[in-house]
Design a protein around this motif. Structure first.
Motif, PDB file in Angstrom:
ATOM      1  N   HIS A 116      -4.142  -6.808  12.042  1.00 34.27           N
ATOM      2  CA  HIS A 116      -4.382  -5.748  11.064  1.00 34.27           C
ATOM      3  C   HIS A 116      -4.833  -6.340   9.727  1.00 34.27           C
ATOM      4  N   ASP A 265      -1.512  -1.478   3.374  1.00 38.81           N
ATOM      5  CA  ASP A 265      -0.732  -0.827   4.427  1.00 38.81           C
ATOM      6  C   ASP A 265       0.637  -0.392   3.915  1.00 38.81           C
ATOM      7  N   THR A 291      -3.986   2.227   5.175  1.00 34.95           N
ATOM      8  CA  THR A 291      -3.333   2.665   6.415  1.00 34.95           C
ATOM      9  C   THR A 291      -1.874   2.973   6.101  1.00 34.95           C
ATOM     10  N   HIS A 293       1.367   2.270   6.590  1.00 36.23           N
ATOM     11  CA  HIS A 293       2.417   1.337   7.034  1.00 36.23           C
ATOM     12  C   HIS A 293       2.409   1.245   8.563  1.00 36.23           C
ATOM     13  N   SER A 294       1.220   1.016   9.085  1.00 38.42           N
ATOM     14  CA  SER A 294       1.019   1.050  10.536  1.00 38.42           C
ATOM     15  C   SER A 294       0.588  -0.292  11.119  1.00 38.42           C
ATOM     16  N   SER A 297       2.086  -1.201  14.320  1.00 42.58           N
ATOM     17  CA  SER A 297       2.177  -0.107  15.293  1.00 42.58           C
ATOM     18  C   SER A 297       1.025  -0.069  16.288  1.00 42.58           C
TER      19      SER A 297
END
Length: 336
Positions: A116, A265, A291, A293-294, A297
């Motif tokens: 990410h 994020d 994004t 806080h992914s 994920s």
């Protein structure tokens, strides 16, 4: 056979069947809380948490605040297992004092967050959001963007995720600067990175990526003074914790053109709702890729962290020890 004496409450979404099966096979009764859309366990009140966790022996948790008062009201709760790696919302001293165990899912999400992080670097540097927004408005003008290739990238923090980012940056032929409390000469030589102070990273980096824990010494690490040292062409990436960056200062610097962009994020407003408007302004900027806080994920990352968290719960309920790298506090051996 699963029993109520081994009831494990899960207050996280995306809990996969393989991990549920693992808990069931180890005689745990799994209770997955169906939270309303848009609500996470970090938004639950102490009374709501007490009601959901009454009688539970294990708790697989996300971002809920775990206080001394909450633990005192849940005397049966033996183990709290974070499906993640941060624990700034946990009263670790209370966990130890009250004879409980708190663990994290160490090693479960390193690859996902590192991927990410690189994605945000590329998206901001290549101005992907700006160009797509313009195209949707009918403007196909080409915007000149920046390569990641052969740039100087500064990493502040070199834990498991930071080291995973280093591995990925090698493919971009980057010069990699690293700040860590524990410089490692062998690592520097083997991985071709340079350990240096934070000021050097701020002055020389084209991309500055944060991978430090949120503690008193790192809070507001990126503030007005830090931004003043950065190149106006620099890009800030934060996939660690919102409190590492003063979002108000970052917002103004981006609006003033003192930074080229940011990939975010995490946000201060996650812990301070009064800053929601600041976050809204940040994510509306064309040179910010945001994004929710992914970073951890991905399907694969969640499956890994679910299982790491579940294995820690089973270990404690069986009277054993979770992996040492996962244990933040174990009060079972503390005289009470």
């Amino acid at each position: 056979m699963a029993t109520a004496e081994r009831r494990v409450v899960v207050t996280q979404r995306y809990f996969d069947q393989a991990t549920i099966d693992y808990l069931n096979e180890n005689n745990c009764e799994v209770d997955i809380i169906d939270l309303p859309k848009g609500k996470a366990d970090g938004n639950l009140t102490p009374d709501e948490l007490k009601s959901l966790l009454a009688g539970a022996r294990g708790w697989i948790v996300g971002h809920a605040h775990i206080t001394r008062e909450l633990l005192q009201d849940l005397p049966n709760l033996a183990v709290i297992s974070r499906r993640g790696v941060g624990y700034e919302r946990v009263d670790v001293i209370a966990v130890r004092d009250l004879g409980r165990v708190i663990t994290i899912a160490a090693g479960g999400n390193d690859a996902s967050v590192a991927d990410h992080t690189i994605g945000l670097m590329l998206a901001v540097g290549r101005r992907l959001r700006e160009m797509q927004n313009r195209m949707q408005a009918g403007d196909w003008t080409i915007l000149v963007s920046s390569d990641l290739n052969r740039k100087t990238v500064g990493l502040i923090g070199l834990g498991r995720i930071g080291r995973s980012v280093v591995q990925r940056l090698k493919g971009f032929n980057c010069r990699i600067l690293v700040n860590s409390p524990h410089p490692d000469a062998d690592y520097a030589r083997n991985e071709n990175v340079t350990f240096c102070d934070v000021e050097t990273i701020l002055r020389e980096s084209d991309y500055i990526s944060l991978h430090a824990p949120l503690v008193a010494a790192t809070r507001n690490l990126i503030d007005e003074k830090a931004i003043a040292l950065m190149k106006p062409t620099a890009i800030v990436i934060n996939t660690a914790r919102g409190g590492l960056v003063d979002d108000c200062v970052l917002l103004q610097a981006l609006k003033d053109g003192r930074l080229a962009g940011a990939g975010l994020d995490v946000y201060l407003s996650e812990s301070d709702k009064s800053l929601a408007d600041v976050t809204a302004e940040l994510i509306a900027l064309p040179n910010v890729v945001a994004t929710p806080h992914s970073a951890a994920s991905s399907l694969e990352g969640l499956a890994r962290t679910n299982m790491v968290a579940a294995r820690s719960v089973v270990a404690v309920l069986d009277g054993g020890d979770p992996p040492e790298t996962c244990v933040i506090a174990d009060g079972r051996t503390r005289p009470r």
